[in-house]
Design an enzyme around this catalytic site. Structure first.
Site, PDB file in Angstrom:
ATOM      1  N   SER A  66     -11.189   4.325 -24.467  1.00  0.00           N
ATOM      2  CA  SER A  66     -11.109   3.019 -24.001  1.00  0.00           C
ATOM      3  C   SER A  66     -12.227   2.853 -22.928  1.00  0.00           C
ATOM      4  CB  SER A  66      -9.708   2.303 -23.621  1.00  0.00           C
ATOM      5  OG  SER A  66      -9.032   2.718 -24.599  1.00  0.00           O
ATOM      6  N   GLN A 103       3.053   1.317 -22.663  1.00  0.00           N
ATOM      7  CA  GLN A 103       3.877   0.273 -21.898  1.00  0.00           C
ATOM      8  C   GLN A 103       5.010   0.943 -21.180  1.00  0.00           C
ATOM      9  OE1 GLN A 103       4.285  -3.552 -23.217  1.00  0.00           O
ATOM     10  NE2 GLN A 103       2.018  -3.623 -24.298  1.00  0.00           N
ATOM     11  N   HIS A 124       3.167  -8.717 -27.066  1.00  0.00           N
ATOM     12  CA  HIS A 124       4.354  -8.458 -27.982  1.00  0.00           C
ATOM     13  C   HIS A 124       5.452  -8.245 -27.344  1.00  0.00           C
ATOM     14  CE1 HIS A 124       5.470  -6.823 -31.739  1.00  0.00           C
ATOM     15  NE2 HIS A 124       5.258  -5.687 -31.704  1.00  0.00           N
TER      16      HIS A 124
HETATM   17  N1  LIG Z   1      -3.717  -4.609 -32.545  1.00  0.00           N
HETATM   18  C1  LIG Z   1      -3.103  -5.878 -33.000  1.00  0.00           C
HETATM   19  O1  LIG Z   1      -3.532  -6.189 -33.979  1.00  0.00           O
HETATM   20  C2  LIG Z   1      -2.119  -6.511 -32.123  1.00  0.00           C
HETATM   21  C3  LIG Z   1      -1.912  -7.829 -32.390  1.00  0.00           C
HETATM   22  C4  LIG Z   1      -1.044  -8.560 -31.782  1.00  0.00           C
HETATM   23  C5  LIG Z   1      -0.392  -8.096 -30.534  1.00  0.00           C
HETATM   24  N2  LIG Z   1      -0.603  -6.603 -30.445  1.00  0.00           N
HETATM   25  C6  LIG Z   1      -0.105  -6.069 -29.046  1.00  0.00           C
HETATM   26  O2  LIG Z   1      -1.037  -5.908 -28.074  1.00  0.00           O
HETATM   27  C7  LIG Z   1      -0.535  -4.841 -27.391  1.00  0.00           C
HETATM   28  C8  LIG Z   1      -1.868  -4.061 -27.112  1.00  0.00           C
HETATM   29  O3  LIG Z   1      -2.178  -3.382 -28.667  1.00  0.00           O
HETATM   30  P1  LIG Z   1      -3.351  -2.935 -29.190  1.00  0.00           P
HETATM   31  O4  LIG Z   1      -3.146  -2.649 -30.608  1.00  0.00           O
HETATM   32  O5  LIG Z   1      -4.570  -3.758 -28.440  1.00  0.00           O
HETATM   33  O6  LIG Z   1      -3.170  -1.381 -28.552  1.00  0.00           O
HETATM   34  P2  LIG Z   1      -4.227   0.102 -28.939  1.00  0.00           P
HETATM   35  O7  LIG Z   1      -5.378  -0.206 -29.602  1.00  0.00           O
HETATM   36  O8  LIG Z   1      -3.320   0.944 -29.200  1.00  0.00           O
HETATM   37  O9  LIG Z   1      -4.647   0.140 -27.596  1.00  0.00           O
HETATM   38  C9  LIG Z   1      -4.140   1.172 -26.537  1.00  0.00           C
HETATM   39  C10 LIG Z   1      -4.564   1.334 -25.235  1.00  0.00           C
HETATM   40  O10 LIG Z   1      -3.515   1.745 -24.673  1.00  0.00           O
HETATM   41  C11 LIG Z   1      -4.217   2.912 -23.854  1.00  0.00           C
HETATM   42  N3  LIG Z   1      -3.185   3.873 -23.819  1.00  0.00           N
HETATM   43  C12 LIG Z   1      -2.403   4.386 -24.642  1.00  0.00           C
HETATM   44  N4  LIG Z   1      -1.718   5.492 -24.564  1.00  0.00           N
HETATM   45  C13 LIG Z   1      -1.981   5.687 -23.056  1.00  0.00           C
HETATM   46  C14 LIG Z   1      -1.454   6.253 -21.947  1.00  0.00           C
HETATM   47  N5  LIG Z   1      -0.653   7.521 -22.260  1.00  0.00           N
HETATM   48  N6  LIG Z   1      -1.899   6.454 -20.673  1.00  0.00           N
HETATM   49  C15 LIG Z   1      -2.950   5.295 -20.588  1.00  0.00           C
HETATM   50  N7  LIG Z   1      -3.400   4.404 -21.342  1.00  0.00           N
HETATM   51  C16 LIG Z   1      -2.887   4.524 -22.651  1.00  0.00           C
HETATM   52  C17 LIG Z   1      -5.412   3.265 -24.674  1.00  0.00           C
HETATM   53  O11 LIG Z   1      -6.114   3.895 -23.948  1.00  0.00           O
HETATM   54  P3  LIG Z   1      -7.146   5.382 -24.185  1.00  0.00           P
HETATM   55  O12 LIG Z   1      -8.266   4.941 -25.109  1.00  0.00           O
HETATM   56  O13 LIG Z   1      -7.382   5.947 -22.929  1.00  0.00           O
HETATM   57  O14 LIG Z   1      -5.889   5.969 -25.135  1.00  0.00           O
HETATM   58  C18 LIG Z   1      -5.951   1.907 -25.312  1.00  0.00           C
HETATM   59  O15 LIG Z   1      -6.648   1.176 -24.204  1.00  0.00           O
HETATM   60  C19 LIG Z   1       0.469  -4.140 -28.002  1.00  0.00           C
HETATM   61  O16 LIG Z   1       1.599  -4.770 -27.165  1.00  0.00           O
HETATM   62  C20 LIG Z   1       0.589  -4.646 -29.431  1.00  0.00           C
HETATM   63  O17 LIG Z   1       1.788  -4.555 -29.950  1.00  0.00           O
HETATM   64  C21 LIG Z   1      -1.476  -6.030 -31.260  1.00  0.00           C
END
Ligand SMILES: NC(=O)c1ccc[n+]([C@@H]2O[C@H](COP(=O)([O-])OP(=O)(O)OC[C@H]3O[C@@H](n4cnc5c(N)ncnc54)[C@H](OP(=O)(O)O)[C@@H]3O)[C@@H](O)[C@H]2O)c1
Length: 349
Positions: A66, A103, A124
């Protein structure tokens, strides 16, 4: 805001038209939006709010995928790109867009930084609804709101760039200032939503986990595969089995449902097809109903949450998911799909 009758039930819907960009900029002029996490949603919401002229900083761990992505998108270390802790310190509205597992894992270290007067934002209802499992229990003296786009972060961004907008759900968990709902609506528009539907954190997460495990992804993967396998077992060629299962569905029939509804799609098919679909729909409904009921219970009692937290909390979560999805990609049905797609007329131009 307008009242809309959805099949006999009247609901409130909020619209972008009430929040032109100048009004958004005025409303948030004293705020800094701290976007924590730069995955799918972090990327889309950060770029859209920045393009809408708001003060935005991004917080991610250094050295990860990221961090690099954020730099590539023009976020500058030390100016607009920080560690998670530093971004929270600088922000007035903390937009928690870490993965749901992160989270929970990071909560002990970030919660003391989310001090009185700040607003906590989620996309979420997961972390708070299942707080017994996630351990996310915020203090009582901050506003807590939700804007959950009904689409991936990639579509949040691409629809915004096209001048369109994703639809989102909004909810309030805690309203200390009396302004929580207004802030949720304004932020919903700021991240690029067209229309905003009211819900609760719990209803948002239950419907979301249920839907993605059901017809949006899980059921679809399973039913496509079952139909394909039955055709193959009965001697149909791979191309015939794929065309009758996936290609016709995604290329001709499902877009018609999206644009005009089920009846229109059926009327575009032969009378033979219509008769058969009407006869078999109740059989599929009855057969799958117990599976959907079992799935809803598994969502409600937190089983699905605990699985997601355990799996996606592993340090190797990205590689582990990628490995399983590669196995799906290697199934005959999806290998055949690649060939069929390459033979679409537009692919051969
Ligand atoms: N994706 C969708 O379509 C969608 C739709 C609606 C709502 N949401 C909600 O939006 C929120 C974000 O979802 P997302 O899909 O955008 O997430 P994601 O793509 O899985 O992004 C994860 C983020 O979390 C970071 N991360 C993961 N593990 C970590 C750790 N141990 N320490 C620090 N950073 C960490 C990652 O950084 P690194 O790259 O450094 O691992 C990345 O920046 C969630 O609540 C999800 O339910 C998602």
């Amino acid at each position: 805001m307008k009242k809309v009758n959805f099949g006999g039930t009247v609901e409130s819907v909020y619209e972008r038209g009430d929040w032109p960009v100048a009004k958004l900029q005025e409303y948030f002029k004293r705020d800094t939006l701290a976007i924590i996490g730069y995955g799918s949603q972090g990327h889309g919401q950060a770029l859209n709010t920045r393009d809408n002229g708001l003060n935005v900083v991004v917080g991610v761990r250094e050295g990860g995928v990221s961090w690099k992505q954020a730099r590539d998108d023009g976020w500058i270390p030390g100016e607009t790109l920080f560690s998670i802790e530093e971004a929270i310190n600088r922000g007035t509205i903390i937009m928690n867009l870490l993965s749901d597992a992160a989270q929970s894992q990071l909560w002990p270290q970030i919660s003391p930084l989310i001090t009185k007067g700040k607003t906590l934002y989620f996309s979420h209802g997961f972390s708070l609804t299942y707080s017994e499992d996630t351990g996310v229990v915020p203090s009582k003296d901050i506003d807590i709101i939700l804007v959950a786009p009904k689409g991936t972060g990639r579509s949040v961004r691409s629809l915004f760039k096209e001048g369109r907008g994703v639809n989102s759900s909004i909810a309030v968990w805690q309203d200390v200032t009396g302004k929580a709902k207004e802030k949720a609506i304004a932020l919903g528009v700021a991240i690029g939503s067209g229309y905003l539907y009211e819900t609760t954190f719990q209803k948002e997460v239950y419907s979301d986990l249920f839907g993605e495990r059901g017809i949006l992804m899980g059921a679809l993967m399973g039913i496509f595969l079952a139909q394909y396998k039955v055709l193959r077992a009965n001697g149909h060629s791979p191309s015939e089995a794929f065309n009758e299962t996936v290609e016709e569905a995604t290329q001709t029939l499902y877009p018609l449902i999206g644009e005009h509804g089920m009846e229109y799609m059926a009327n575009a098919c032969s009378t033979t097809a219509r008769r058969g679909a009407l006869d078999w729909a109740p059989i599929f409904e009855e057969t799958t109903m117990p599976v959907f009921e079992k799935l809803y219970e598994s969502v409600k009692n937190g089983t699905e949450t605990r699985k997601a937290l355990e799996f996606n909390g592993r340090p190797t979560y990205r590689q582990d998911l990628a490995k399983e999805l590669r196995e799906v990609d290697e199934q005959e049905i999806w290998r055949v799909g690649k060939v069929v797609r390459s033979l679409r007329p537009e692919s051969r131009r």
